[in-house]
Write a protein that holds these residues in place. Sequence first.
Motif, PDB file in Angstrom:
ATOM      1  N   CYS A  47      -0.079  -3.498   2.280  1.00 35.81           N
ATOM      2  CA  CYS A  47       0.246  -3.254   0.864  1.00 35.81           C
ATOM      3  C   CYS A  47       1.585  -3.920   0.535  1.00 35.81           C
ATOM      4  O   CYS A  47       2.536  -3.832   1.323  1.00 35.81           O
ATOM      5  CB  CYS A  47       0.344  -1.743   0.623  1.00 35.81           C
ATOM      6  N   ILE A  48       1.649  -4.595  -0.612  1.00 34.89           N
ATOM      7  CA  ILE A  48       2.911  -5.252  -1.028  1.00 34.89           C
ATOM      8  C   ILE A  48       3.564  -4.517  -2.201  1.00 34.89           C
ATOM      9  O   ILE A  48       4.501  -5.013  -2.813  1.00 34.89           O
ATOM     10  CB  ILE A  48       2.700  -6.741  -1.372  1.00 34.89           C
ATOM     11  N   ALA A  49       3.034  -3.328  -2.539  1.00 36.89           N
ATOM     12  CA  ALA A  49       3.632  -2.498  -3.590  1.00 36.89           C
ATOM     13  C   ALA A  49       3.784  -3.239  -4.911  1.00 36.89           C
ATOM     14  O   ALA A  49       4.775  -3.065  -5.620  1.00 36.89           O
ATOM     15  CB  ALA A  49       4.986  -1.940  -3.138  1.00 36.89           C
ATOM     16  N   CYS A  50       2.809  -4.077  -5.249  1.00 35.77           N
ATOM     17  CA  CYS A  50       2.865  -4.816  -6.521  1.00 35.77           C
ATOM     18  C   CYS A  50       2.508  -3.905  -7.697  1.00 35.77           C
ATOM     19  O   CYS A  50       2.769  -4.246  -8.845  1.00 35.77           O
ATOM     20  CB  CYS A  50       1.927  -6.022  -6.477  1.00 35.77           C
ATOM     21  N   GLU A  51       1.884  -2.757  -7.374  1.00 37.17           N
ATOM     22  CA  GLU A  51       1.505  -1.741  -8.369  1.00 37.17           C
ATOM     23  C   GLU A  51       0.383  -2.183  -9.301  1.00 37.17           C
ATOM     24  O   GLU A  51       0.088  -1.486 -10.278  1.00 37.17           O
ATOM     25  CB  GLU A  51       2.716  -1.246  -9.182  1.00 37.17           C
ATOM     26  N   LYS A  52      -0.246  -3.325  -9.013  1.00 36.96           N
ATOM     27  CA  LYS A  52      -1.374  -3.768  -9.852  1.00 36.96           C
ATOM     28  C   LYS A  52      -2.497  -2.716  -9.834  1.00 36.96           C
ATOM     29  O   LYS A  52      -3.188  -2.523 -10.832  1.00 36.96           O
ATOM     30  CB  LYS A  52      -1.912  -5.115  -9.362  1.00 36.96           C
ATOM     31  N   CYS A  53      -2.633  -2.038  -8.709  1.00 38.26           N
ATOM     32  CA  CYS A  53      -3.700  -1.033  -8.584  1.00 38.26           C
ATOM     33  C   CYS A  53      -3.442   0.192  -9.456  1.00 38.26           C
ATOM     34  O   CYS A  53      -4.326   1.017  -9.670  1.00 38.26           O
ATOM     35  CB  CYS A  53      -3.886  -0.619  -7.123  1.00 38.26           C
ATOM     36  N   HIS A  54      -2.209   0.313  -9.954  1.00 35.60           N
ATOM     37  CA  HIS A  54      -1.886   1.415 -10.857  1.00 35.60           C
ATOM     38  C   HIS A  54      -1.580   0.909 -12.267  1.00 35.60           C
ATOM     39  O   HIS A  54      -0.980   1.611 -13.074  1.00 35.60           O
ATOM     40  CB  HIS A  54      -0.703   2.221 -10.306  1.00 35.60           C
ATOM     41  N   GLY A  55      -2.003  -0.343 -12.555  1.00 38.41           N
ATOM     42  CA  GLY A  55      -1.727  -0.940 -13.852  1.00 38.41           C
ATOM     43  C   GLY A  55      -2.857  -0.756 -14.856  1.00 38.41           C
ATOM     44  O   GLY A  55      -3.716   0.120 -14.682  1.00 38.41           O
ATOM     45  N   ASP A  56      -2.893  -1.613 -15.877  1.00 36.86           N
ATOM     46  CA  ASP A  56      -3.895  -1.512 -16.953  1.00 36.86           C
ATOM     47  C   ASP A  56      -5.314  -1.738 -16.436  1.00 36.86           C
ATOM     48  O   ASP A  56      -6.256  -1.076 -16.853  1.00 36.86           O
ATOM     49  CB  ASP A  56      -3.597  -2.545 -18.057  1.00 36.86           C
ATOM     50  N   THR A  57      -5.457  -2.747 -15.560  1.00 38.08           N
ATOM     51  CA  THR A  57      -6.767  -2.973 -14.920  1.00 38.08           C
ATOM     52  C   THR A  57      -6.603  -2.663 -13.435  1.00 38.08           C
ATOM     53  O   THR A  57      -6.296  -3.541 -12.639  1.00 38.08           O
ATOM     54  CB  THR A  57      -7.237  -4.429 -15.111  1.00 38.08           C
ATOM     55  N   PRO A  58      -6.743  -1.377 -13.092  1.00 35.91           N
ATOM     56  CA  PRO A  58      -6.374  -0.946 -11.744  1.00 35.91           C
ATOM     57  C   PRO A  58      -7.257  -1.530 -10.643  1.00 35.91           C
ATOM     58  O   PRO A  58      -8.395  -1.126 -10.491  1.00 35.91           O
ATOM     59  CB  PRO A  58      -6.508   0.586 -11.796  1.00 35.91           C
ATOM     60  N   GLU A  59      -6.718  -2.491  -9.945  1.00 34.84           N
ATOM     61  CA  GLU A  59      -7.449  -3.161  -8.883  1.00 34.84           C
ATOM     62  C   GLU A  59      -6.457  -3.732  -7.883  1.00 34.84           C
ATOM     63  O   GLU A  59      -5.424  -4.274  -8.291  1.00 34.84           O
ATOM     64  CB  GLU A  59      -8.271  -4.299  -9.490  1.00 34.84           C
ATOM     65  N   CYS A  60      -6.802  -3.634  -6.605  1.00 31.85           N
ATOM     66  CA  CYS A  60      -5.931  -4.222  -5.581  1.00 31.85           C
ATOM     67  C   CYS A  60      -6.007  -5.745  -5.668  1.00 31.85           C
ATOM     68  O   CYS A  60      -7.074  -6.311  -5.923  1.00 31.85           O
ATOM     69  CB  CYS A  60      -6.370  -3.762  -4.195  1.00 31.85           C
ATOM     70  N   VAL A  61      -4.866  -6.405  -5.451  1.00 28.05           N
ATOM     71  CA  VAL A  61      -4.846  -7.872  -5.538  1.00 28.05           C
ATOM     72  C   VAL A  61      -5.511  -8.516  -4.322  1.00 28.05           C
ATOM     73  O   VAL A  61      -5.914  -9.676  -4.376  1.00 28.05           O
ATOM     74  CB  VAL A  61      -3.395  -8.427  -5.670  1.00 28.05           C
ATOM     75  N   PHE A  62      -5.644  -7.759  -3.236  1.00 30.84           N
ATOM     76  CA  PHE A  62      -6.221  -8.328  -2.014  1.00 30.84           C
ATOM     77  C   PHE A  62      -7.718  -8.045  -1.932  1.00 30.84           C
ATOM     78  O   PHE A  62      -8.141  -6.884  -1.948  1.00 30.84           O
ATOM     79  CB  PHE A  62      -5.508  -7.773  -0.772  1.00 30.84           C
ATOM     80  N   LYS A  63      -8.504  -9.118  -1.850  1.00 30.62           N
ATOM     81  CA  LYS A  63      -9.962  -8.979  -1.733  1.00 30.62           C
ATOM     82  C   LYS A  63     -10.329  -9.162  -0.256  1.00 30.62           C
ATOM     83  O   LYS A  63     -10.820 -10.212   0.166  1.00 30.62           O
ATOM     84  CB  LYS A  63     -10.677 -10.021  -2.610  1.00 30.62           C
ATOM     85  N   ASP A  64     -10.027  -8.162   0.536  1.00 33.12           N
ATOM     86  CA  ASP A  64     -10.260  -8.273   1.978  1.00 33.12           C
ATOM     87  C   ASP A  64     -11.211  -7.165   2.432  1.00 33.12           C
ATOM     88  O   ASP A  64     -11.968  -6.617   1.614  1.00 33.12           O
ATOM     89  CB  ASP A  64      -8.920  -8.254   2.734  1.00 33.12           C
ATOM     90  N   ASP A  65     -11.161  -6.790   3.703  1.00 31.34           N
ATOM     91  CA  ASP A  65     -12.152  -5.845   4.222  1.00 31.34           C
ATOM     92  C   ASP A  65     -11.978  -4.410   3.713  1.00 31.34           C
ATOM     93  O   ASP A  65     -12.831  -3.559   3.982  1.00 31.34           O
ATOM     94  CB  ASP A  65     -12.155  -5.873   5.762  1.00 31.34           C
ATOM     95  N   MET A  66     -10.926  -4.149   2.968  1.00 30.82           N
ATOM     96  CA  MET A  66     -10.816  -2.835   2.324  1.00 30.82           C
ATOM     97  C   MET A  66     -11.924  -2.647   1.296  1.00 30.82           C
ATOM     98  O   MET A  66     -12.306  -1.520   0.982  1.00 30.82           O
ATOM     99  CB  MET A  66      -9.449  -2.643   1.669  1.00 30.82           C
TER     100      MET A  66
END
Length: 177
Positions: A47-66
């Motif tokens: 996690c890089i704590a970019c907070e995108k996952c808690h933003g307007d379009t909540p989604e993690c920036v990394f499209k990996d095995d998670m």
Amino acid sequence: MKVLIITGSSHKNGTTAYLAEQFIKGAEEAGHEIFRFDSADKEVHPCIACEKCHGDTPECVFKDDMQELNPHLIEADAVVLVSPIYYYGMSAQIKAVIDRFYANDAFLHGGKKAVLMVTMADTSTETANGAAASFRGMTKYLEWEIAGTVIAVNCMTQDMIRNTVYPKQAYELGRSL
Ligand SMILES: Cc1cc2nc3c(=O)[nH]c(=O)nc-3n(C[C@H](O)[C@H](O)[C@H](O)COP(=O)(O)O)c2cc1C
């Protein structure tokens, strides 16, 4: 019950792999549905704590095995963490997965059981205090019920753990979920 088991070692024939197998054996005998995620074989960016996952379009920036893990994490009735102790804590592989729970935080509170199983070379359970405190803290925060722990000391290799009480503890924990 849907059981998610997350392992944290690269050793296919290691101590934690053995505990995971014993736990799964017990859980399957009890009729539970298992999904196993071996974090050391997966691509999981820290996690890089970019907070995108808690933003307007909540989604993690990394499209990996998670992306594979997330639906199982959200649906799981029980989450089992199995890690070797590395420098008095859980391994980096499993910690990266735990930190990425952050993107699903809103869906994870309450309604789950949790298990921690750790192995170590040291002969004192004190060596697991950091991992155990981290586990207790996260389960309290996520409001998960601790179903049990296995703290395996003096277990550097699978040969060393096989004839101890720990595999049976793992098996019985799986059966009793
Ligand atoms: C990088 C690294 C750090 C370790 N740190 C500790 C430690 O702090 N305390 C300890 O008792 N054992 C430590 N160990 C030993 C492992 O916890 C032990 O061998 C464990 O059984 C490995 O699990 P595995 O076979 O599932 O990989 C360390 C091993 C490695 C590779």
